[in-house]
Each structure stands twice: as C-alpha cells, then as structure tokens.
Design a protein around this motif. Sequence first.
Motif, mmCIF file in Angstrom:
data_model
loop_
_atom_site.group_PDB
_atom_site.id
_atom_site.type_symbol
_atom_site.label_atom_id
_atom_site.label_comp_id
_atom_site.label_asym_id
_atom_site.label_seq_id
_atom_site.Cartn_x
_atom_site.Cartn_y
_atom_site.Cartn_z
ATOM 1 N N UNK A 407 0.812 -1.215 0.000
ATOM 2 C CA UNK A 407 0.000 0.000 0.000
ATOM 3 C C UNK A 407 0.845 1.266 0.000
ATOM 4 N N UNK A 408 1.935 1.263 0.717
ATOM 5 C CA UNK A 408 2.770 2.470 0.819
ATOM 6 C C UNK A 408 3.296 2.876 -0.556
ATOM 7 N N UNK A 409 3.825 1.900 -1.317
ATOM 8 C CA UNK A 409 4.381 2.197 -2.643
ATOM 9 C C UNK A 409 3.280 2.508 -3.655
ATOM 10 N N UNK A 414 0.676 5.675 -7.459
ATOM 11 C CA UNK A 414 -0.568 5.772 -8.242
ATOM 12 C C UNK A 414 -1.776 5.726 -7.315
ATOM 13 N N UNK A 415 -1.960 6.772 -6.521
ATOM 14 C CA UNK A 415 -3.025 6.758 -5.506
ATOM 15 C C UNK A 415 -4.418 6.674 -6.119
ATOM 16 N N UNK A 416 -4.643 7.340 -7.268
ATOM 17 C CA UNK A 416 -5.968 7.333 -7.890
ATOM 18 C C UNK A 416 -6.338 5.938 -8.400
ATOM 19 N N UNK A 417 -5.375 5.280 -9.006
ATOM 20 C CA UNK A 417 -5.626 3.921 -9.515
ATOM 21 C C UNK A 417 -5.841 2.961 -8.352
ATOM 22 N N UNK A 447 -7.466 6.020 8.516
ATOM 23 C CA UNK A 447 -6.555 6.982 9.142
ATOM 24 C C UNK A 447 -5.257 7.120 8.348
ATOM 25 N N UNK A 448 -4.798 6.001 7.796
ATOM 26 C CA UNK A 448 -3.529 6.004 7.060
ATOM 27 C C UNK A 448 -3.660 6.690 5.706
ATOM 28 N N UNK A 449 -4.801 6.480 5.057
ATOM 29 C CA UNK A 449 -4.984 6.997 3.693
ATOM 30 C C UNK A 449 -6.315 7.749 3.633
ATOM 31 N N UNK A 450 -6.376 8.852 4.356
ATOM 32 C CA UNK A 450 -7.619 9.585 4.549
ATOM 33 C C UNK A 450 -8.223 10.163 3.284
#
Length: 575
Positions: A407-409, A414-417, A447-450
């Motif tokens: 998830x971190x990478x 590519x957060x949107x994808x 919390x991690x990826x709000x």
Amino acid sequence: MGLDPEEADGHGTLCLHAFSDLTHVSPLVFLYLLKQCYIHGSCKATKKFQALQHRVHQVLANNPQPGPSTFIVYCLNLLPVFGVYGEGFSHLIISALRRYFKSASAPASSQEDVASARSLAARLFLAIVGGSVAYDEKVMVNTLKVFDVGLTSIDEALSKEEEGSSASSCASAFLEEYISELIKSKSFMTAVSLLEHFSFSFPGETFLQQMVEDKDFQAAEKWATFMGRPSLCLLVQEYGSRNMLKQAYNVMKKHYLQHEFPDLCYKCKESALKDLAEKACWDVAETKAKGDRQLLEYLVYLAMEAGYYEKVDELCERYSLEGLPKAQEAEVDFVNKCFLHLNDLAVEEVVWVDDVNGLREATSFLEGCKVVGLDCEWKPNYMKGSKPNKVSIMQIGSDSKIFILDLIKLYYDASEILDTCLSQILQSYSTLKLGYNFQCDIRQLALSYGDLKCFKSYDMLLDIQNVFKEPCGGLSGLTKKILGVGLNKTRRNSDWEQRPLTLNQLEYAALDAAVLIHIFRHVRDHPPHDTTLETVQWKSHIVSHMDNPKKSKKKPKCHSTQTSDSTFNKPSSSS
C-alpha cells in the motif's frame, strides 16, 4: 458559593446559590447549599467535584466560625445525615481543607482553632470506631491525618468518654485492639494506615505474609516501606517464593534492592522478556535486554522456540552471539507440528503487488471470486502518545491465490488507480469479503490513507469474529478450534515496512487471509445438527455501506433478507 458560566466548561452555572460571608452561616446550612450546588450543577461529576473543591477552599478563607478547621469537623459530624452524599462530600471538604492549609495566601489558623478541631476529630474517630457515626474507613484515616490527631488527642477523647465510669483505657491499648480487629477482618490497608499514622509496629512477620496471601499487595508494600529495608527484603522473598516475579521486580526496582537479589532479579527479567515474546513485541524485548549478553541469548532461545528464525539470525548477527546450542533443527520439527502452514491449506500462489500492472491483474482476478479473505499489517509503534504507523500491506485472496498489496508504494506511485481498484473490490456486491476484527483494520486504513474513498464504504463484508458468540483467543485460537491447529503469531509485530519482506513474513500475511475462507466454509457447510441457526446467524452479520464511523453512529445495514443463497453455494475453483 457560585460558579461562573465560563468555569462550568461552557455549559451554564454549576449552582443556584452564592454567598461569601460565612460568619453567621451554620455548618448544616453550608452543607445544604453544597448539596444544592451539586444537584443543580450541569458539569460532569469530576469537573463538578473539582469546581466545588475550589469553591470550598475559597469559602474557608471567608471567616467561617469558630474557625476553618473546627468548621470542617462540625461538617464531618453532620455529613452522615446527608445519606448518599455524605461520603463523597466528606472527601471533598477534607481535600479542600488540605489544599487550604498548603495555600501560601491562606491566613494562618489560630492555635485555638487547630487545637479545638484536633480534639473534635479525635472524638469523631472514636464515634466511627464505636459505630455511632457511619463512615467509610478511608474517611476515618484521612480525618486523623488532616487534623494531625495523635495518641495524646485519643487519650483525652477517651478520658472524656469515660468520665463517671470506673473503666479506663489508654490510647495505645485501645488502638492496638482496634487494629488487631481490622487485621482479623482483612481490612489490611486501613490497619497499615493506622499503624503508620500512630507509629506502631506490633504485628510480626506473619502480618506481611497474610497480606501477600490475601493478594493485598498495595497494603503489603506500604507496610514494608514503613518498616524499612529488612521488611522490604522479606516482601521480595515472599513474592519470589510464590513466583510472583512482576511484583518482586517492582519492589526491587523501586527500593534499589537488585544487588541483594541478583538471581531473582535475573529471573524476573527473563520472565518479562518471555511475556513480551509471547505478545510478539520482539523489538521491545530486545530494548529491555539492554545489551546484556545472557538476556540476549535467552531472547534468541525464545525466538527459536517460536520458530522466528529471521529474528534469531538478526540477533546473532547484531550482537555477535556465537556458540549457542545448535537446537534449531529440533525446534523446526517442534514448530512444524504445532502451527498451520500455507501448504496445509493448498494455497497455490502468493503474489506481491507493488506496481500498477500487478494491481490491475489482482483486481481482475479478485472481481471474479465469490469469496475473498482480507487482512492488513502495519509496523508497530511503541512510542507513547505517538500516532500509529501507516498500514503497510493489505492481503486479499481466494482459497488458492493470495495477493499482498504494498500500500505504501502503490499510494505513492498511483493513488488514484489504487483508490479505483480497491473500491471495485471492497464495494462489489457479488463478492463476499471475509475479515477478522476488520472494523479495527478499516479504521486504521482510513486513518492512514484519509484522502482515498475506497476505505470509507464497503459492501458485503462478513467479520468472522462476530459469528462466534464466545471469544476464541483471536484468529489463531479460532483457527485451532475449527481446523485443529493454530497460527504462529510471533511475526505480527515485526517490521512490515522493510522491503523486501522475508519469506516468513509473506507466509504469515498470506495465511491470515487464506484461513478466513476455510473457517467460513466450516461455518457455512457445518451448521448445528438440530437447527440452521448458525447459517442464519452468519448471514445476518453481513454488513454494507458503512460510512466513516466518526461521522455516523447508525448501525450498518444487514443483507439478511436481501442475500441470494446462490451467492454462497459451495465454491467453484474461483472461490
């Protein structure tokens, strides 16, 4: 006596009454007003207590007659009449008087006021002991302390009580008899407090043993501290003989007795390391060892015993621990017999996903599955008060293939994808998602990826934990109950942010997702013989469309009446 609105935490006034001159106010009227203050207050209980304590402290400076100390003793004599309010108010006014005495701005109490209060407090003590005034033992002890009631005051009070009587008692004999009765009734803390206050030391060594046997450790340590170092050493020996290592170590550390009990001290440290290892807190255990070679070797042994071989190698390399017993092969056989492995579940493939192409392939495969298992891992953070680390990986898979998402990478690249793909999986109505205590995981993911929408709603989630009424010792305990063998959880607090993950970490992560499908199959295919309640039960726990739990207190919708049975038929190869 009043409280301004702003002092009441912004919720209006605490009371309806206000006065400042107590010259002509009797203790009874004062207590009545205090009660009304409490009843009509709009703050929470703790805030209310603190506000009232502050006001009583101010009141004591307003010339209550015949003096602040005597005034409070009069109040203490009257408080039992106020029923349920009596005990709480007694603690309140005693703490306020103590604060008043310590205040630099408070006028010095007259000697006459202090002497009168002490005399009255001694008589109140006798009344409590005699049962004519009903008070908690703690209030009794606090009264003696705040008014500094000594043996002389008790003697004088006894003399006044026995005027016209042929019998006579001295304070020491009276108190020893009363304290002996307290010990017989196992009111150890009160007995110790009185022994300490009046500087008595008449009980022998058996008194300490009694308290330890009755598990009144607080009273035992208070008594031993009062008696001095020999009694503290005796207490450590008592704890050690009963294998109460945590209590023994706490006393040794607090009173600097480690050098007097080197063997016991080392045994305590070993026990602490074992507790941490059993909780999989290996990094904390290593820190606690403080570089001590003997303790580090013991930690290596614990890691070998748990089958955590990368930790064994890591510790041996970091601290140059050579020449340790070659017990690894025997430990491997032991661990293999005791824990579940991926091979036991016939998982064909574990796929690491850290790029867009891999993510799309995983999404395509998972969308075709009827049932998938979910889990996630993050690196533990042992700093008090600090935020948890970001969720590092997410495991999603079928019974034959598990995908482990970095998830971190993926979020960085590519957060949107990532958001789109996980939304397709988590919000799919045709795929049943299985988790274990997944509410905790989804909260941590949010919390991690709000800024990702995928973790704010989901469809068709079944938390396996909720299907079973009784706790089973976590997922490992449940696995043992259903499949006959548990999971090795020694790596749950390992470093999930290191790249690459070790093979053992990958197997651990994949197992947590895969085993959920096997447990679900058991629940689905083996309902109780006399009823189908189990099947109805698990369907009723399927939840969907839960918004951010911080913003919504509504219960999640259930699909118990909307679920098609065909969705949960025995799995094809893609389930």
